[in-house]
Design a protein around this motif. Structure first.
Motif, PDB file in Angstrom:
ATOM      1  N   THR A  98      -0.089   9.378  -3.274  1.00  0.00           N
ATOM      2  CA  THR A  98      -0.636   8.018  -3.239  1.00  0.00           C
ATOM      3  C   THR A  98      -0.081   7.225  -4.410  1.00  0.00           C
ATOM      4  N   PHE A  99      -0.264   5.924  -4.332  1.00  0.00           N
ATOM      5  CA  PHE A  99       0.205   5.014  -5.383  1.00  0.00           C
ATOM      6  C   PHE A  99      -0.998   4.289  -5.964  1.00  0.00           C
ATOM      7  N   THR A 100      -1.066   4.194  -7.287  1.00  0.00           N
ATOM      8  CA  THR A 100      -2.179   3.538  -7.971  1.00  0.00           C
ATOM      9  C   THR A 100      -1.739   2.157  -8.431  1.00  0.00           C
ATOM     10  N   PRO A 101      -2.185   1.092  -7.772  1.00  0.00           N
ATOM     11  CA  PRO A 101      -1.759  -0.253  -8.208  1.00  0.00           C
ATOM     12  C   PRO A 101      -2.222  -0.602  -9.621  1.00  0.00           C
ATOM     13  N   THR A 102      -3.344  -0.018 -10.060  1.00  0.00           N
ATOM     14  CA  THR A 102      -3.872  -0.365 -11.381  1.00  0.00           C
ATOM     15  C   THR A 102      -3.096   0.294 -12.519  1.00  0.00           C
ATOM     16  N   THR A 103      -2.064   1.079 -12.215  1.00  0.00           N
ATOM     17  CA  THR A 103      -1.162   1.538 -13.279  1.00  0.00           C
ATOM     18  C   THR A 103      -0.094   0.496 -13.589  1.00  0.00           C
ATOM     19  N   GLN A 104      -0.073  -0.586 -12.821  1.00  0.00           N
ATOM     20  CA  GLN A 104       0.889  -1.664 -13.059  1.00  0.00           C
ATOM     21  C   GLN A 104       0.251  -2.696 -13.994  1.00  0.00           C
ATOM     22  N   LEU A 105       0.884  -2.927 -15.134  1.00  0.00           N
ATOM     23  CA  LEU A 105       0.338  -3.875 -16.113  1.00  0.00           C
ATOM     24  C   LEU A 105       0.275  -5.285 -15.533  1.00  0.00           C
ATOM     25  N   PHE A 157       8.081   9.405 -14.421  1.00  0.00           N
ATOM     26  CA  PHE A 157       7.659   8.015 -14.360  1.00  0.00           C
ATOM     27  C   PHE A 157       7.961   7.365 -13.016  1.00  0.00           C
ATOM     28  N   ASP A 158       8.603   8.102 -12.127  1.00  0.00           N
ATOM     29  CA  ASP A 158       8.864   7.546 -10.795  1.00  0.00           C
ATOM     30  C   ASP A 158       7.584   7.288 -10.009  1.00  0.00           C
ATOM     31  N   GLN A 159       6.516   8.017 -10.328  1.00  0.00           N
ATOM     32  CA  GLN A 159       5.261   7.842  -9.603  1.00  0.00           C
ATOM     33  C   GLN A 159       4.636   6.476  -9.861  1.00  0.00           C
ATOM     34  N   PHE A 160       5.055   5.797 -10.932  1.00  0.00           N
ATOM     35  CA  PHE A 160       4.494   4.488 -11.254  1.00  0.00           C
ATOM     36  C   PHE A 160       5.333   3.344 -10.684  1.00  0.00           C
ATOM     37  N   ALA A 161       6.437   3.662 -10.032  1.00  0.00           N
ATOM     38  CA  ALA A 161       7.262   2.628  -9.410  1.00  0.00           C
ATOM     39  C   ALA A 161       6.603   2.171  -8.112  1.00  0.00           C
ATOM     40  N   SER A 162       6.620   0.868  -7.888  1.00  0.00           N
ATOM     41  CA  SER A 162       6.002   0.328  -6.680  1.00  0.00           C
ATOM     42  C   SER A 162       6.785   0.782  -5.455  1.00  0.00           C
ATOM     43  N   PRO A 163       6.134   1.463  -4.508  1.00  0.00           N
ATOM     44  CA  PRO A 163       6.860   1.958  -3.327  1.00  0.00           C
ATOM     45  C   PRO A 163       7.235   0.815  -2.400  1.00  0.00           C
ATOM     46  N   ILE A 196      -3.366  -2.457  -2.200  1.00  0.00           N
ATOM     47  CA  ILE A 196      -4.439  -3.302  -2.717  1.00  0.00           C
ATOM     48  C   ILE A 196      -5.477  -3.583  -1.634  1.00  0.00           C
ATOM     49  N   ALA A 197      -5.022  -3.772  -0.407  1.00  0.00           N
ATOM     50  CA  ALA A 197      -5.939  -4.130   0.681  1.00  0.00           C
ATOM     51  C   ALA A 197      -6.668  -2.924   1.253  1.00  0.00           C
ATOM     52  N   LEU A 198      -6.128  -1.714   1.076  1.00  0.00           N
ATOM     53  CA  LEU A 198      -6.712  -0.529   1.699  1.00  0.00           C
ATOM     54  C   LEU A 198      -8.141  -0.236   1.255  1.00  0.00           C
ATOM     55  N   PRO A 199      -8.499  -0.377  -0.044  1.00  0.00           N
ATOM     56  CA  PRO A 199      -9.880  -0.015  -0.433  1.00  0.00           C
ATOM     57  C   PRO A 199     -10.959  -0.742   0.351  1.00  0.00           C
ATOM     58  N   TRP A 200     -10.719  -1.994   0.743  1.00  0.00           N
ATOM     59  CA  TRP A 200     -11.759  -2.750   1.446  1.00  0.00           C
ATOM     60  C   TRP A 200     -11.978  -2.220   2.854  1.00  0.00           C
ATOM     61  N   VAL A 201     -10.979  -1.549   3.422  1.00  0.00           N
ATOM     62  CA  VAL A 201     -11.132  -1.006   4.769  1.00  0.00           C
ATOM     63  C   VAL A 201     -12.059   0.209   4.774  1.00  0.00           C
ATOM     64  N   LEU A 202     -12.144   0.897   3.639  1.00  0.00           N
ATOM     65  CA  LEU A 202     -12.896   2.142   3.576  1.00  0.00           C
ATOM     66  C   LEU A 202     -14.402   1.930   3.501  1.00  0.00           C
ATOM     67  N   PRO A 215       7.792  -4.347  -0.356  1.00  0.00           N
ATOM     68  CA  PRO A 215       6.864  -3.654  -1.262  1.00  0.00           C
ATOM     69  C   PRO A 215       5.556  -3.321  -0.554  1.00  0.00           C
ATOM     70  N   LEU A 216       5.095  -2.096  -0.756  1.00  0.00           N
ATOM     71  CA  LEU A 216       3.869  -1.633  -0.115  1.00  0.00           C
ATOM     72  C   LEU A 216       2.644  -1.773  -1.010  1.00  0.00           C
ATOM     73  N   ILE A 217       2.800  -2.441  -2.154  1.00  0.00           N
ATOM     74  CA  ILE A 217       1.666  -2.584  -3.064  1.00  0.00           C
ATOM     75  C   ILE A 217       0.564  -3.432  -2.427  1.00  0.00           C
ATOM     76  N   ALA A 218       0.953  -4.362  -1.517  1.00  0.00           N
ATOM     77  CA  ALA A 218      -0.061  -5.182  -0.849  1.00  0.00           C
ATOM     78  C   ALA A 218      -0.980  -4.318   0.010  1.00  0.00           C
ATOM     79  N   ILE A 219      -0.406  -3.310   0.681  1.00  0.00           N
ATOM     80  CA  ILE A 219      -1.228  -2.398   1.486  1.00  0.00           C
ATOM     81  C   ILE A 219      -2.127  -1.565   0.587  1.00  0.00           C
TER      82      ILE A 219
END
Length: 227
Positions: A92-99, A6-12, A24-30, A18-22
Motif C-alpha cells: 500500500t501507499f501512505t499519502p501522509t508520508t508526503q510532506l 525510499f522507493d516506498q515513499f514515491a507516489s505510484p 486519498i479518496a479510498l478511506p471514505w469508501v470504507l 498518479p494514483l495518489i488521488a485514489i
C-alpha cells in the motif's frame, strides 16, 4: 540499497496517471453511511460513538465560535487515522508520508485560524506576539522571535506527521529485510528479530493514531488562541 528503501515513499502511477488521488479518496469508501433508523448495526454504532467522544473531547476547551470547526476537525481526524493505518498494510501507499500533502492540510487550516483571530479580536491576536511584562529593550527581539514561531507552526505540523510516519515505515522495512537475510543463516536470531518486528508494528499502529490526534489537537489549540 538505500534507494530501494525510499522507493516506498514515491507516489505510484499507472500509465503515467498518479494514483495518489485514489489513495486519498479510498478511506471514505470504507466507512458505512449512517442511517436514519433508531437501531443501527454494531459498526455504525461504534463509529458514531467514537466520533461523538472525540468531538466532545476536542471541542471542550473551545467556546461556541470554535464549535463551528467540529465537523472539519472530526473529518480530518478520521481521514488521517484511516490513511495512516492503511499505509501499514503490505503493498500500500501512505499519502501522509508526503510532506506536500501534509503541508496542504496544515497551511490553509493554520492560516484560517490566524485570519479568524485577526478579524474577530486583532488586539488579542497581536498581543500574543509580546508577552505581558516584557522589558522594553527586549521588545523588538521578542516580537521577532514570536513572529518566527508563529510562521513555523504549519511547518512543524506537516514535518512532525511526515517524519514520524516515514521513520516508522523505514524501521519496519529495515527489520523485515534483516529477518529475511538472517532466516537461512541464523533461524533463532531471525525469530527473535521477527518478534521485535511484530512489537514495532504494534507501536506503529499506535503512532499512526497518536500522530493523527496530535495534528488535529494542535490545530484546535491554535483555534482556541484566536476565538
Amino acid at each position: 540499497m538505500m534507494v530501494s528503501f525510499f522507493d516506498q515513499f514515491a507516489s505510484p502511477s499507472y500509465l503515467g496517471v498518479p494514483l495518489i488521488a485514489i489513495a486519498i479518496a479510498l478511506p471514505w469508501v470504507l466507512y458505512p453511511t449512517p442511517s436514519s433508523r433508531w437501531i443501527n448495526n454494531r459498526l455504525i454504532t461504534i463509529q458514531g460513538w467514537f466520533i461523538n467522544r472525540f468531538t466532545n473531547q476536542l471541542m471542550l476547551p473551545l467556546n461556541v465560535e470554535g464549535h463551528k470547526w467540529a465537523l472539519l476537525l472530526a473529518s480530518l481526524m478520521i481521514f488521517l487515522i484511516t490513511t495512516n493505518m492503511l499505509g501499514l498494510l503490505p503493498y500500500t501507499f501512505t499519502p501522509t508520508t508526503q510532506l506536500s500533502l501534509n503541508m496542504g492540510f496544515a497551511v490553509p487550516l493554520w492560516l484560517a485560524t490566524v485570519i479568524i483571530g485577526m478579524r474577530n479580536q486583532p488586539t488579542v491576536a497581536l498581543g500574543h506576539l509580546l508577552p505581558e511584562g516584557t522589558p522594553i529593550p527586549l521588545i523588538p527581539v521578542l516580537i521577532i522571535i514570536e513572529t518566527i514561531s508563529l510562521f513555523i507552526r504549519p511547518l512543524a505540523l506537516g514535518v512532525r506527521l511526515t517524519a514520524n510516519l516515514t521513520a516508522g515505515h523505514l524501521l519496519i522495512q529495515l527489520i523485515a529485510t534483516a529477518v529475511f537475510v538472517l532466516l537461512p543463516m541464523m533461524p533463532t536470531v531471525a525469530i527473535l528479530t521477527a518478534a521485535v518486528l511484530f512489537l514495532l508494528t504494534l507501536l506503529e499502529v499506535a503512532v499512526a493514531m497518536i500522530q493523527a490526534y496530535v495534528f488535529v489537537l494542535l490545530l484546535s489549540l491554535y483555534l482556541q488562541e484566536n476565538v
